[in-house]
Design a protein around this motif. Structure first.
Motif, PDB file in Angstrom:
ATOM      1  N   VAL A  58       7.417  -4.918   5.351  1.00  0.00           N
ATOM      2  CA  VAL A  58       6.093  -4.513   5.821  1.00  0.00           C
ATOM      3  C   VAL A  58       5.233  -4.299   4.575  1.00  0.00           C
ATOM      4  N   GLY A 117      -0.102  -1.269   7.786  1.00  0.00           N
ATOM      5  CA  GLY A 117       0.945  -2.211   7.415  1.00  0.00           C
ATOM      6  C   GLY A 117       0.902  -3.492   8.236  1.00  0.00           C
ATOM      7  N   GLN A 155       3.539  -6.970   8.955  1.00  0.00           N
ATOM      8  CA  GLN A 155       4.900  -7.482   8.764  1.00  0.00           C
ATOM      9  C   GLN A 155       4.869  -8.897   8.200  1.00  0.00           C
TER      10      GLN A 155
END
Length: 116
Positions: free
Chosen positions: A92, A109, A111
């Motif tokens: 992340v 964040g 991914q």
């Protein structure tokens, strides 16, 4: 209110590329250093790259020559161009700024998954 919003993550094959974006609001963006961090499952959050308000950059050894951090002060956005991605880049990715008025701020964040 300071907000950082990341985008651009996804699934990519090894050797591929992705570009992450982090849009900032609530700060004097052009004067503020910006960082990209990443955190893989079960590991600590590590600094990937940073850029000062003046455009000076710094990179972790593991990404030198493959990743490029840049900023567009007209759009209050910092970018992370990631090339030659490896499975070990899976994590992340977080945008961070500060200290700004004494505090650090993180995005939510995004991914990044690199398949072998």
């Amino acid at each position: 209110q300071v907000q950082l919003v990341e985008s651009g993550g996804g699934l990519v094959q090894a050797g591929g590329s992705l570009r992450l974006s982090c849009a900032a609001s609530g700060i004097i963006f052009s004067a503020t250093a910006m960082d990209w961090y990443r955190q893989a499952p079960g590991k600590q959050r590590d600094l990937v790259a940073s850029i000062t308000g003046g455009g000076r950059t710094n990179y972790a050894d593991s990404v030198k020559g493959r990743f490029t951090i840049s900023r567009d002060n007209t759009k209050n956005t910092v970018y992370l161009q990631m090339n030659s991605l490896k499975p070990e880049d899976t994590a992340v990715y977080y945008c961070k700024t500060g200290p700004y008025r004494g505090q650090f701020y993180w995005g939510q964040g995004t991914q990044v998954t690199v398949s072998s």
